[in-house]
Write an enzyme that holds these catalytic residues in place. Structure first.
Site, PDB file in Angstrom:
ATOM      1  NE  ARG A  44     -38.246 -40.250  -5.475  1.00 36.62           N
ATOM      2  CZ  ARG A  44     -39.230 -41.030  -5.880  1.00 36.62           C
ATOM      3  NH1 ARG A  44     -40.154 -41.442  -5.055  1.00 36.62           N
ATOM      4  NH2 ARG A  44     -39.298 -41.411  -7.138  1.00 36.62           N
ATOM      5  CG  ASP A  72     -44.231 -46.565   8.821  1.00 34.86           C
ATOM      6  OD1 ASP A  72     -43.458 -45.594   8.987  1.00 34.86           O
ATOM      7  OD2 ASP A  72     -44.003 -47.690   9.281  1.00 34.86           O
ATOM      8  CE  LYS A  88     -37.182 -32.745  13.393  1.00 34.55           C
ATOM      9  NZ  LYS A  88     -38.374 -32.810  12.533  1.00 34.55           N
ATOM     10  CB  ILE A 124     -46.697 -29.680  15.795  1.00 30.56           C
ATOM     11  CG1 ILE A 124     -46.081 -29.080  17.074  1.00 30.56           C
ATOM     12  CG2 ILE A 124     -46.464 -28.766  14.608  1.00 30.56           C
ATOM     13  CD1 ILE A 124     -44.558 -28.988  17.065  1.00 30.56           C
ATOM     14  CE1 TYR A 152     -36.505 -34.500  16.532  1.00 33.55           C
ATOM     15  CE2 TYR A 152     -35.253 -32.792  17.652  1.00 33.55           C
ATOM     16  CZ  TYR A 152     -36.397 -33.203  17.012  1.00 33.55           C
ATOM     17  OH  TYR A 152     -37.430 -32.323  16.836  1.00 33.55           O
ATOM     18  CB  SER A 154     -36.555 -28.005  10.844  1.00 29.27           C
ATOM     19  OG  SER A 154     -35.267 -28.304  11.340  1.00 29.27           O
TER      20      SER A 154
HETATM   21  P1  NDP Z   1     -45.994 -35.737  18.628  1.00 31.76           P
HETATM   22  O1  NDP Z   1     -45.304 -36.934  19.212  1.00 31.76           O
HETATM   23  O2  NDP Z   1     -47.211 -35.214  19.292  1.00 31.76           O
HETATM   24  O3  NDP Z   1     -46.327 -36.007  17.107  1.00 31.76           O
HETATM   25  C1  NDP Z   1     -45.470 -36.739  16.267  1.00 31.76           C
HETATM   26  C2  NDP Z   1     -46.289 -37.204  15.081  1.00 31.76           C
HETATM   27  O4  NDP Z   1     -45.428 -37.933  14.196  1.00 31.76           O
HETATM   28  C3  NDP Z   1     -47.417 -38.134  15.497  1.00 31.76           C
HETATM   29  O5  NDP Z   1     -48.590 -37.732  14.851  1.00 31.76           O
HETATM   30  C4  NDP Z   1     -46.959 -39.489  14.989  1.00 31.76           C
HETATM   31  O6  NDP Z   1     -48.083 -40.243  14.553  1.00 31.76           O
HETATM   32  C5  NDP Z   1     -46.106 -39.093  13.782  1.00 31.76           C
HETATM   33  N1  NDP Z   1     -45.188 -40.140  13.385  1.00 31.76           N
HETATM   34  C6  NDP Z   1     -44.141 -40.655  14.083  1.00 31.76           C
HETATM   35  N2  NDP Z   1     -43.568 -41.647  13.390  1.00 31.76           N
HETATM   36  C7  NDP Z   1     -44.259 -41.764  12.222  1.00 31.76           C
HETATM   37  C8  NDP Z   1     -44.163 -42.606  11.104  1.00 31.76           C
HETATM   38  N3  NDP Z   1     -43.227 -43.552  11.003  1.00 31.76           N
HETATM   39  N4  NDP Z   1     -45.042 -42.441  10.082  1.00 31.76           N
HETATM   40  C9  NDP Z   1     -45.999 -41.485  10.151  1.00 31.76           C
HETATM   41  N5  NDP Z   1     -46.154 -40.663  11.188  1.00 31.76           N
HETATM   42  C10 NDP Z   1     -45.290 -40.801  12.216  1.00 31.76           C
HETATM   43  O7  NDP Z   1     -44.869 -34.601  18.566  1.00 31.76           O
HETATM   44  P2  NDP Z   1     -44.865 -33.121  17.959  1.00 31.76           P
HETATM   45  O8  NDP Z   1     -46.202 -32.728  17.503  1.00 31.76           O
HETATM   46  O9  NDP Z   1     -44.197 -32.284  18.965  1.00 31.76           O
HETATM   47  O10 NDP Z   1     -43.864 -33.298  16.724  1.00 31.76           O
HETATM   48  C11 NDP Z   1     -44.173 -32.882  15.412  1.00 31.76           C
HETATM   49  C12 NDP Z   1     -42.918 -32.383  14.728  1.00 31.76           C
HETATM   50  O11 NDP Z   1     -42.436 -31.228  15.411  1.00 31.76           O
HETATM   51  C13 NDP Z   1     -41.753 -33.384  14.705  1.00 31.76           C
HETATM   52  O12 NDP Z   1     -41.137 -33.371  13.437  1.00 31.76           O
HETATM   53  C14 NDP Z   1     -40.798 -32.833  15.757  1.00 31.76           C
HETATM   54  O13 NDP Z   1     -39.468 -33.184  15.491  1.00 31.76           O
HETATM   55  C15 NDP Z   1     -41.042 -31.351  15.598  1.00 31.76           C
HETATM   56  N6  NDP Z   1     -40.616 -30.551  16.747  1.00 31.76           N
HETATM   57  C16 NDP Z   1     -41.237 -30.703  17.967  1.00 31.76           C
HETATM   58  C17 NDP Z   1     -40.810 -29.964  19.060  1.00 31.76           C
HETATM   59  C18 NDP Z   1     -41.438 -30.100  20.406  1.00 31.76           C
HETATM   60  O14 NDP Z   1     -40.898 -29.535  21.390  1.00 31.76           O
HETATM   61  N7  NDP Z   1     -42.567 -30.781  20.559  1.00 31.76           N
HETATM   62  C19 NDP Z   1     -39.685 -29.003  18.934  1.00 31.76           C
HETATM   63  C20 NDP Z   1     -39.114 -28.932  17.605  1.00 31.76           C
HETATM   64  C21 NDP Z   1     -39.575 -29.674  16.564  1.00 31.76           C
HETATM   65  P3  NDP Z   1     -48.278 -41.836  14.756  1.00 31.76           P
HETATM   66  O15 NDP Z   1     -47.625 -42.199  16.047  1.00 31.76           O
HETATM   67  O16 NDP Z   1     -49.758 -41.972  14.748  1.00 31.76           O
HETATM   68  O17 NDP Z   1     -47.620 -42.436  13.555  1.00 31.76           O
END
Ligand code: NDP
Length: 253
Positions: free
Chosen positions: A122, A62, A158, A17, A154, A140
């Site tokens: 912030r 991070d 959210k 996303i 989780y 969310s």
């Molecule tokens: P992905 O796993 O494809 O993407 C998650 C992203 O979060 C990655 O780019 C990862 O990058 C990043 N991330 C994780 N931990 C960290 C960290 N500590 N610091 C910085 N970046 C971080 O999943 P989605 O695209 O599906 O998820 C994106 C958002 O959408 C999330 O907030 C998820 O809760 C939300 N969401 C998703 C749904 C779904 O069905 N897919 C449904 C509802 C909400 P990297 O590993 O490179 O750090």
């Protein structure tokens, strides 16, 4: 291309996303700072942003680490200019029976999904308020209103971030800065890539008992990106407070 170029940060821009949001905002001709831990994946997103007419600045971030957030935002502002838009998208989920989760796993969820977006917000809000304009988006999940058993941590993060966003909306009234919650339903990404196939099968048969995941259609990440673009490109005087995006149920044959 929109007439005005803005500087936007997208966290979790290395996949799913976040990548789709970065590309969609880039296609408006904006400058997009891409945050995430995997530099190679951020570079891939940067290529897509550039191909679509945006200017990309990939930089490791991070969100569980306040020092990393501070360094990231400082560098972005130095290189690209004042931050107009923050999209708090990074997130993780660690499924399983609550009592079997390790304290470190719960802490990682809280730090990534709840504390992280708060710290990022912030960090950018002061200058936005000074300039009298800005947008902060919280990605969310529908688990905020319909908590999922075996995804308790989780769901709690959210729900927590939505409460924080609602309070922030009130704190920001009159400042010209808008906070928006984009609440997302099931979307096809790498989100569950670290879950075992047994875990996935187990959840898919377990959740429907609670009225959750009643069908298995999913959104494409671009569907979520469109909602984010709609919110942050709404003209001054309009505040898109909350959008929920769900996959349409399968149509009858
Ligand atoms: P992905 O796993 O494809 O993407 C998650 C992203 O979060 C990655 O780019 C990862 O990058 C990043 N991330 C994780 N931990 C960290 C960290 N500590 N610091 C910085 N970046 C971080 O999943 P989605 O695209 O599906 O998820 C994106 C958002 O959408 C999330 O907030 C998820 O809760 C939300 N969401 C998703 C749904 C779904 O069905 N897919 C449904 C509802 C909400 P990297 O590993 O490179 O750090």
């Amino acid at each position: 291309m929109s007439s005005e170029s803005r500087v936007a940060i997208v966290t979790g821009a290395s996949s799913g996303i976040g990548r789709a949001i970065a590309v969609a905002l880039g296609s408006l001709g904006w400058k997009i700072a891409l945050g995430g831990r995997r530099a190679d994946k951020l570079d891939e997103t940067a290529g897509l942003v550039s191909e679509n007419g945006g200017e990309a600045f990939p930089r490791t971030l991070d969100v569980t680490d306040a020092v990393s957030i501070d360094a990231f935002v400082t560098t972005v502002a130095d290189v690209m200019g004042p931050v107009d838009v923050l999209v708090n998208n990074a997130g993780i989920a660690i499924p399983g029976p609550f009592w079997e989760l390790a304290p470190e796993q719960l802490e990682r969820e809280m730090r990534t999904n709840l504390l992280g977006p708060m710290l990022c917000a912030r960090r950018v809000l002061g200058p936005m308020i000074q300039r009298g304009r800005g947008d902060v988006v919280f990605v969310s999940s529908d688990t905020a209103r319909a908590p999922r058993p075996r995804m308790l941590g989780y769901s709690a993060t959210k729900a927590g971030i939505e409460v924080a966003a609602r309070a922030l909306v009130m704190e920001l009234e009159g400042t010209g800065v808008r906070a928006t919650t984009v609440r997302v339903g099931p979307t096809l990404t790498d989100f569950a890539s670290e879950w075992s196939s047994e875990q996935v099968d187990d959840l898919m048969s377990y959740w429907p008992k609670y009225g959750i995941q009643r069908h298995f259609n999913t959104l494409h990440p671009d569907d979520v990106a469109r909602a984010v673009v709609y919110a942050v490109t709404s003209p001054p005087g309009v505040h898109v407070d909350l959008i929920e995006v769900q996959p349409e149920a399968p149509t009858e044959p």
